[in-house]
Design an enzyme around this catalytic site. Structure first.
Site, PDB file in Angstrom:
ATOM      1  N   LEU A   1      22.020 -81.672  31.130  1.00 57.84           N
ATOM      2  CA  LEU A   1      20.922 -82.429  31.738  1.00 57.84           C
ATOM      3  C   LEU A   1      19.873 -81.468  32.307  1.00 57.84           C
ATOM      4  O   LEU A   1      18.670 -81.686  32.160  1.00 57.84           O
ATOM      5  CB  LEU A   1      21.457 -83.361  32.842  1.00 57.84           C
ATOM      6  CG  LEU A   1      20.396 -84.183  33.573  1.00 57.84           C
ATOM      7  CD1 LEU A   1      19.614 -85.084  32.613  1.00 57.84           C
ATOM      8  CD2 LEU A   1      21.016 -85.023  34.686  1.00 57.84           C
ATOM      9  N   LYS A   2      20.342 -80.414  32.946  1.00 52.77           N
ATOM     10  CA  LYS A   2      19.413 -79.409  33.484  1.00 52.77           C
ATOM     11  C   LYS A   2      18.517 -78.877  32.371  1.00 52.77           C
ATOM     12  O   LYS A   2      17.298 -78.829  32.513  1.00 52.77           O
ATOM     13  CB  LYS A   2      20.221 -78.265  34.100  1.00 52.77           C
ATOM     14  CG  LYS A   2      19.384 -77.110  34.589  1.00 52.77           C
ATOM     15  CD  LYS A   2      20.259 -75.920  34.932  1.00 52.77           C
ATOM     16  CE  LYS A   2      19.442 -74.734  35.386  1.00 52.77           C
ATOM     17  NZ  LYS A   2      18.799 -74.950  36.685  1.00 52.77           N
TER      18      LYS A   2
ATOM     19  N   HIS B   1      17.013 -67.662  62.140  1.00 51.16           N
ATOM     20  CA  HIS B   1      16.017 -68.421  61.386  1.00 51.16           C
ATOM     21  C   HIS B   1      16.600 -69.764  60.978  1.00 51.16           C
ATOM     22  O   HIS B   1      17.733 -69.844  60.525  1.00 51.16           O
ATOM     23  CB  HIS B   1      15.581 -67.632  60.144  1.00 51.16           C
ATOM     24  CG  HIS B   1      14.835 -68.469  59.155  1.00 51.16           C
ATOM     25  ND1 HIS B   1      13.557 -68.895  59.386  1.00 51.16           N
ATOM     26  CD2 HIS B   1      15.203 -68.992  57.968  1.00 51.16           C
ATOM     27  CE1 HIS B   1      13.170 -69.645  58.364  1.00 51.16           C
ATOM     28  NE2 HIS B   1      14.151 -69.723  57.489  1.00 51.16           N
TER      29      HIS B   1
ATOM     30  N   HIS C   1       6.577 -73.537  50.848  1.00 52.89           N
ATOM     31  CA  HIS C   1       7.039 -74.436  49.789  1.00 52.89           C
ATOM     32  C   HIS C   1       5.906 -74.821  48.856  1.00 52.89           C
ATOM     33  O   HIS C   1       6.125 -75.393  47.796  1.00 52.89           O
ATOM     34  CB  HIS C   1       7.668 -75.688  50.397  1.00 52.89           C
ATOM     35  CG  HIS C   1       8.852 -75.362  51.252  1.00 52.89           C
ATOM     36  ND1 HIS C   1      10.012 -74.868  50.722  1.00 52.89           N
ATOM     37  CD2 HIS C   1       9.036 -75.418  52.587  1.00 52.89           C
ATOM     38  CE1 HIS C   1      10.872 -74.646  51.709  1.00 52.89           C
ATOM     39  NE2 HIS C   1      10.296 -74.961  52.846  1.00 52.89           N
TER      40      HIS C   1
HETATM   41  N1  GLN Z   1      16.616 -64.695  54.836  1.00 54.89           N
HETATM   42  C1  GLN Z   1      16.572 -65.764  53.894  1.00 54.89           C
HETATM   43  C2  GLN Z   1      15.383 -65.578  52.977  1.00 54.89           C
HETATM   44  O1  GLN Z   1      14.385 -65.110  53.413  1.00 54.89           O
HETATM   45  C3  GLN Z   1      16.472 -67.117  54.552  1.00 54.89           C
HETATM   46  C4  GLN Z   1      16.520 -68.241  53.557  1.00 54.89           C
HETATM   47  C5  GLN Z   1      16.586 -69.636  54.159  1.00 54.89           C
HETATM   48  O2  GLN Z   1      16.267 -69.851  55.278  1.00 54.89           O
HETATM   49  N2  GLN Z   1      16.990 -70.598  53.394  1.00 54.89           N
HETATM   50  O3  GLN Z   1      15.407 -65.897  51.829  1.00 54.89           O
HETATM   51 ZN    ZN Z   2      14.317 -70.785  55.765  1.00 53.67          ZN
END
Ligand code: GLN
Ligand code: ZN
EC number: 2.1.1.14
Length: 753
Positions: A20-21, A641, A693
């Protein structure tokens, strides 16, 4: 029409060879046309039905037709007409992925899994025009191939509970649309339809009482339709235990009802089977979701039989199924040739789970071999010294109970780090990864295949790191990163280097659309045989006088994106991973690394579906993170993060991580989240000013504006300037100018301070 004795809630759609991918990506790239796409995916569906029949799902309606090109929620929304689009392929993919004229639907996590669904956008009073052809053609194609399948859709209550905004004023009209679909299916001779209502097991924005009310409202209407005019309804409640809704389900008496009785669910609600047996009357065909659909461990068939017996009280016939769709586990263990043999014996992927279901239906007498195999797996797993590592267990046992806290306090650390690092006002940094170029991917593939030697591969990565460091120096960033070129994935990389994990070769699981991941499996006590990141960090630091961040993935995220052990609490694995990472922190410090980032983007993901289970989770999750940093020197600046902007539910926990610097996603929400943040947070904070994004270069002006907006809530001496997340999915053509603009924006704002 009887319900089948053995069934499953759903099967991986992606295809054993990710057919499918490939079809989706070929179609999107214009390499195949719509007809080829349709015929390829038609073959995949029919092959899957044939395969499931070969595995023993031979009864009529035992095979669910839980079909979707991109996503099951989108599929249902289009079928019942909550989203217009009919059967137009390009319209469907535009909703899923966006195009020149429309932004895609938002995507978010499906319950507490790593699958992402598309969030339907709805409006009070909107039109709802069903498109029954979508589902009729599936029934027809299956029939032509000799199968009587059970169409499977998301139910009306769940569909609205997951839409945006949550608009239950649409429920009556939507229920009518479902009725229309049901009538069409009956017209096509279908006797059983599956409607999933997992919203009933979760505390979403709608309360349990309200949901029970909506359940009554929609389903009493559907069930009131004469069965001469509609198929029998199979209502399913995967992903957890129903609470308030259970008595409503008892009163509604759908023709068949599925309940989730997986070990995972019974862990937090041991009494559930008994409550179900007591509440659901004999007129309802009970379907026990007894085989775990979302984890990979071979079932303990004796223990599972005991649970079944609770439902079978009074001689009632109970059908056997999975707790959830099998879409969350890989297709088959047969595709794994390199798993350690003991571990392989303890596992069960989708196809092996179907065999377990049949053994449970047949019973111990008839399925002696399967029961004996299960006994053996249970015994060898309990006794294995491959799983149990006393050194690790002792170390965890010696940890202080309850809260752990790094010393000295943040204010004192901030002073010490300020002197040690000498950073300018509003320091700039990035989140870790730089673009994963085709060259890096090729080097990794060549290394894996043996075409590149270890030394050549290391050389290629060093060259990449050098380039990334030089670029950051030239752009003028303050705290640098090495770019993470050595990491295929931020979790798998660590899982491959830690003891207690295994990686699969072909264990692909759909994450969203055409995207699949291969989650590692935590099978035993976790320890770190040797340093994992130190050489790369040391090399990167040797190239610059500026601080280069050491990069670690946090314990909660490593666990969240892996298949978890079912023989110890999650908190035990989390503590073990944390201790392994704590050792990495001291090794990084010893190698001269002054800033260390511990990423926890999955902290919110593991949050239990039930509100009353959340505080305990957050306690152990926060504790595990703190264990990683516990022994760090006061001079070492610890960053974390997290990348999502809705912090509401976990903001206190994020503050509780007690990191020195926290970077978070914020660009899209225009810094809105900072309004909540300042009251709770005392640490430094880097709200993202670049939405990575989206494939565009943000201008200096827009980032200046975002930094100024942030300064309205965060004092100058605590604000950092950085993107929303890592840059691995972007190209250098965007990254270089964007980072230049980011530094220019900081300079402009800093000049006016
Ligand atoms: N250190 C990771 C990156 O920069 C963090 C990725 C994430 O937060 N999903 O890719
Ligand atoms: Zn992130």
């Amino acid at each position: 029409m009887n319900f089948p004795k053995a069934t499953i809630e759903g099967y991986p759609r992606i295809g054993a060879n990710r057919e499918l991918k490939r079809a989706l990506e070929s179609y999107w790239a214009d390499r195949i046309d719509a007809d080829t796409f349709r015929s390829t995916t038609h073959s995949l569906r029919v092959d899957t039905y044939n395969h499931l029949r070969d595995l023993g799902l031979t009864e009529d309606y035992a095979i669910p037709a839980d079909v979707a090109y991109y996503d099951q929620v989108l599929e249902t929304a289009l079928t019942v007409g909550l989203i217009p689009g009919g059967t137009d392929l390009d319209e469907e993919f535009a909703l899923a992925r966006g195009n020149d004229t429309r932004v895609p639907l938002e995507m978010t996590k499906w319950f507490d899994t790593n699958y992402h669904y598309l969030v339907p956008e709805v409006a009070a009073g909107q039109e709802i025009t069903p498109a029954p052809e979508r589902i009729l053609r599936l029934v027809e194609e299956a029939r032509e191939a000799g199968h009587v399948v059970r169409p499977a859709l998301v139910g009306p209550v769940t569909l609205l509970a997951l839409s945006k905004p949550v608009e239950f004023s649409l429920l009556d009209a939507l229920t009518d649309a479902y009725a229309e679909i049901l009538a069409a299916l009956k017209g096509a001779g279908v006797e059983w339809v599956q409607l999933a209502e997992p919203a009933l097991v979760a505390d979403l924005s709608t309360t349990d009482e309200e949901l029970a009310g909506y359940l009554e409202q929609a389903w009493s209407k559907l069930l009131a339709i004469d069965t001469a005019e509609r198929p029998n309804l199979y209502l399913t409640t995967p992903y957890g235990a129903t609470r308030k809704a259970l008595s409503v389900l008892g009163a509604l008496e759908p023709e068949a009802l599925h309940v989730d009785l997986s070990p995972w669910t019974l862990d937090s609600d041991a009494d559930y089977p008994k409550r179900v047996a007591d509440t659901i009357g004999p007129k309802v065909q009970l379907v026990a979701g007894i085989i775990d659909g979302r984890n990979v461990w071979a079932a303990n068939l004796r223990e599972r039989t005991e649970v079944l017996e609770v439902l079978r009280a009074g001689g009632r016939e109970v059908a056997v199924s999975t707790s959830t769709s099998l879409q969350h586990v890989p297709h088959t263990l047969n595709a794994e040739k390199n798993l350690p043999i003991d571990v392989a014996n303890w596992l069960s992927f989708a196809d092996e789970k179907i065999a377990e279901i049949q053994a449970l239906v047949a019973g111990e007498e008839a399925a002696q071999e399967a029961f004996a195999r299960s006994d053996r797996a249970v015994r060898t797993r309990t006794e294995s010294d491959h799983i149990h590592n006393s050194a690790v267990a002792d170390r965890v046992a010696q940890l202080p109970a309850g809260e752990v806290k790094r010393a000295p306090e943040f204010a004192e650390r901030k002073r010490i780090q300020g002197e040690a690092l000498g950073l300018p006002d509003l320091p700039t940094t990035t989140i870790g990864s730089f673009p994963q170029t085709t060259e890096i991917r090729k080097a990794r593939a060549d290394h894996k295949s043996g075409a590149l030697t270890d030394a050549e591969y290391t050389e290629a990565l060093k060259k990449e790191i050098k380039g990334v460091i030089e670029m950051q120096e030239e752009i003028g960033l303050d705290v640098l990163v090495h770019g993470e070129p050595e990491r295929n994935d931020m979790v798998q990389y660590f899982a491959e280097l830690l003891d207690g994990f295994v990686a699969t070769e072909n264990g692909w699981v759909q994450s969203y659309g055409s995207r699949c991941t291969r989650p590692p499996i935590v099978f035993g006590d976790v320890s770190r045989p040797e340093p994992m990141t130190v050489e790369w960090a040391k090399y990167a630091q040797s190239l610059s006088d500026k601080p280069v961040k050491g990069m670690l993935t946090g314990p909660v995220t490593i666990l969240a994106w892996s298949f978890k052990r079912d023989d110890v609490p999650l908190s035990v694995s989390a503590d073990q991973i944390a201790l392994a990472l704590a050792d990495e922190v001291s090794d990084l410090e010893a190698a001269g690394i002054k800033v260390i980032q511990i990423d926890e983007p999955a902290l919110r993901e593991l949050l239990p579906l039930r509100a009353d289970e959340r505080p305990a989770y957050l306690d152990w999750a926060v504790r595990a993170f703190r264990l990683v940093a516990l022994e760090a020197q006061p001079e070492t600046q610890i960053h974390t993060h997290l990348c999502y902007s809705e912090f509401g539910q976990i903001i206190d926990a994020v503050a509780g991580l007690d990191a020195d610097v926290t970077s978070i996603e914020a660009a899209r929400s225009k810094m809105e989240l900072l309004e909540d943040i300042d009251e709770t947070f005392h640490s430094e904070i880097g709200p993202g000013v670049w939405d990575i994004h989206s494939p565009r270069v943000p201008s200096t002006e827009e980032m200046v504006e975002l930094i100024r907006a942030a300064l309205a809530n965060v004092p100058t001496d605590r604000l950092w300037v950085n993107p929303d997340c890592g840059l691995k999915t972007r190209g250098y053509a965007e990254v270089e100018p964007s980072l230049k603009n980011l530094v220019a924006a900081r300079d402009e704002v800093a000049a006016g301070l």
